[in-house]
Motif scaffolding. Structure first.
Motif, mmCIF file in Angstrom:
data_model
loop_
_atom_site.group_PDB
_atom_site.id
_atom_site.type_symbol
_atom_site.label_atom_id
_atom_site.label_comp_id
_atom_site.label_asym_id
_atom_site.label_seq_id
_atom_site.Cartn_x
_atom_site.Cartn_y
_atom_site.Cartn_z
ATOM 1 N N UNK A 142 0.830 -1.204 0.000
ATOM 2 C CA UNK A 142 0.000 0.000 0.000
ATOM 3 C C UNK A 142 0.863 1.252 0.000
ATOM 4 N N UNK A 143 1.666 1.415 1.044
ATOM 5 C CA UNK A 143 2.455 2.646 1.188
ATOM 6 C C UNK A 143 3.506 2.784 0.094
ATOM 7 N N UNK A 144 4.084 1.663 -0.320
ATOM 8 C CA UNK A 144 5.089 1.701 -1.377
ATOM 9 C C UNK A 144 4.494 1.927 -2.752
ATOM 10 N N UNK A 145 3.168 1.704 -2.858
ATOM 11 C CA UNK A 145 2.448 1.883 -4.121
ATOM 12 C C UNK A 145 3.087 1.053 -5.231
ATOM 13 N N UNK A 146 3.384 -0.213 -4.880
ATOM 14 C CA UNK A 146 4.089 -1.053 -5.844
ATOM 15 C C UNK A 146 3.787 -2.529 -5.634
ATOM 16 N N UNK A 148 2.693 6.836 -14.673
ATOM 17 C CA UNK A 148 2.072 7.394 -13.469
ATOM 18 C C UNK A 148 2.134 6.389 -12.329
ATOM 19 N N UNK A 149 2.339 6.899 -11.114
ATOM 20 C CA UNK A 149 2.461 6.054 -9.938
ATOM 21 C C UNK A 149 1.166 5.279 -9.691
ATOM 22 N N UNK A 150 1.293 3.982 -9.371
ATOM 23 C CA UNK A 150 0.127 3.181 -9.014
ATOM 24 C C UNK A 150 -0.561 3.769 -7.780
ATOM 25 N N UNK A 151 -1.834 3.412 -7.579
ATOM 26 C CA UNK A 151 -2.578 3.903 -6.412
ATOM 27 C C UNK A 151 -2.040 3.275 -5.130
ATOM 28 N N UNK A 152 -2.502 2.071 -4.830
ATOM 29 C CA UNK A 152 -2.044 1.324 -3.647
ATOM 30 C C UNK A 152 -2.434 -0.142 -3.851
ATOM 31 N N UNK A 153 -1.591 -0.904 -4.576
ATOM 32 C CA UNK A 153 -1.913 -2.306 -4.865
ATOM 33 C C UNK A 153 -2.378 -3.060 -3.622
ATOM 34 N N UNK A 154 -3.423 -3.900 -3.809
ATOM 35 C CA UNK A 154 -4.107 -4.486 -2.661
ATOM 36 C C UNK A 154 -4.021 -6.005 -2.589
ATOM 37 N N UNK A 155 -4.328 -6.697 -3.675
ATOM 38 C CA UNK A 155 -4.376 -8.157 -3.645
ATOM 39 C C UNK A 155 -3.940 -8.684 -5.006
ATOM 40 N N UNK A 195 -7.693 2.866 -4.162
ATOM 41 C CA UNK A 195 -7.023 4.050 -3.595
ATOM 42 C C UNK A 195 -6.987 4.039 -2.068
ATOM 43 N N UNK A 196 -7.286 2.895 -1.440
ATOM 44 C CA UNK A 196 -7.351 2.856 0.026
ATOM 45 C C UNK A 196 -6.073 3.364 0.688
ATOM 46 N N UNK A 197 -4.921 3.034 0.143
ATOM 47 C CA UNK A 197 -3.662 3.415 0.772
ATOM 48 C C UNK A 197 -3.219 4.834 0.508
ATOM 49 N N UNK A 198 -3.926 5.559 -0.364
ATOM 50 C CA UNK A 198 -3.513 6.928 -0.683
ATOM 51 C C UNK A 198 -3.897 7.921 0.398
ATOM 52 N N UNK A 253 -3.954 12.473 -3.984
ATOM 53 C CA UNK A 253 -4.752 12.210 -5.186
ATOM 54 C C UNK A 253 -4.155 11.069 -6.002
ATOM 55 N N UNK A 254 -4.992 10.396 -6.753
ATOM 56 C CA UNK A 254 -4.532 9.342 -7.642
ATOM 57 C C UNK A 254 -3.923 9.964 -8.890
ATOM 58 N N UNK A 255 -2.724 9.549 -9.232
ATOM 59 C CA UNK A 255 -2.099 10.033 -10.461
ATOM 60 C C UNK A 255 -2.769 9.421 -11.685
ATOM 61 N N UNK A 256 -3.219 8.183 -11.549
ATOM 62 C CA UNK A 256 -3.824 7.472 -12.675
ATOM 63 C C UNK A 256 -5.253 7.938 -12.933
ATOM 64 N N UNK A 257 -5.990 8.210 -11.861
ATOM 65 C CA UNK A 257 -7.357 8.704 -11.999
ATOM 66 C C UNK A 257 -8.412 7.623 -12.120
ATOM 67 N N UNK A 258 -8.029 6.354 -11.945
ATOM 68 C CA UNK A 258 -8.985 5.250 -11.962
ATOM 69 C C UNK A 258 -8.466 4.130 -11.078
ATOM 70 N N UNK A 259 -9.368 3.258 -10.667
ATOM 71 C CA UNK A 259 -9.022 2.110 -9.830
ATOM 72 C C UNK A 259 -9.067 0.868 -10.701
#
Length: 198
Positions: A4-8, A28-35, A50-53, A57-63
């Motif tokens: 989440x925090x590493x966004x990777x 663009x940086x990922x939001x916050x990879x989850x599973x 975007x839970x971890x952001x 703001x989301x750089x990508x603009x979508x989940x």
């Protein structure tokens, strides 16, 4: 591992070495990879809400839900129309993919897995439950983590039963020598229960 925090998305080798596999989509940086789940073809599929952001703001603009090829380094968004994609699992035969959406309407959407390179189309059916992590057994039954414990569904989406857990569970997986032990992570504990199916 989804960070989440590493966004990777990272790989940890047996000696502890960590390698960042992917952290950007179209620059663009990922939001916050989850599973995530790894397909037998070697591709890694993962959800990116975007839970971890928090307030960022989301750089990508979508989940999105992504398919990543570690060999070619190609990252493809296979689904962009879920509110908050969360839990992820393949069916045992890898013909279906289950994706939980924990946004405005909690549901699990079930898709046919498309041919290599294609995106997911319309879900073939939905399961009405707000769940976090999930896994599938060798008979195609789906184990989902939600309020009250682990809710189990048949391959057609019908409810089979509930494995009660003392606290809110977050994820599940099969393990043990015969893969007939279900391990359940919860808010402060890890639980296990032997089953008759692997």
């Amino acid at each position: 591992t989804c960070q989440h925090a590493g966004r990777n998305l990272i790989r940890t080798d047996p000696d502890g070495k960590i390698t960042v596999l992917v952290d950007r989509y179209d620059g663009k940086k990922l939001n916050s990879p989850n599973d995530l789940a790894i397909h037998s073809d070697g591709t890694i599929w993962f959800t990116d809400p975007t839970y971890g952001l928090k307030e960022e703001p989301s750089e990508i603009g979508s989940n999105n839900v992504y398919r990543f090829n570690p060999e070619s380094k190609e990252l493809h968004a296979v689904c962009s129309d879920l509110d908050m994609p969360n839990g992820f699992a393949f069916s045992h035969d890898e013909k279906l993919v289950f994706i939980s959406d924990t946004g405005r309407i909690g549901t699990i959407r079930v898709f046919d897995i498309p041919k290599s390179g294609a995106s997911l189309t319309q879900p073939i059916f939905e399961i009405d439950i707000r769940c976090d992590g999930m896994c599938v057994d060798s008979e195609g039954n789906l184990y989902t983590t939600s309020q009250g414990g682990v809710h189990v569904f048949a391959p057609d989406g019908s409810k089979l039963g509930l494995i009660p857990v003392a606290e809110q569970p977050a994820n599940v997986c099969f393990g043990g020598a015969d893969f007939q032990t279900l391990f359940i992570t919860a808010r402060s504990s890890v639980y296990s229960i032997p089953l008759r199916v692997s």
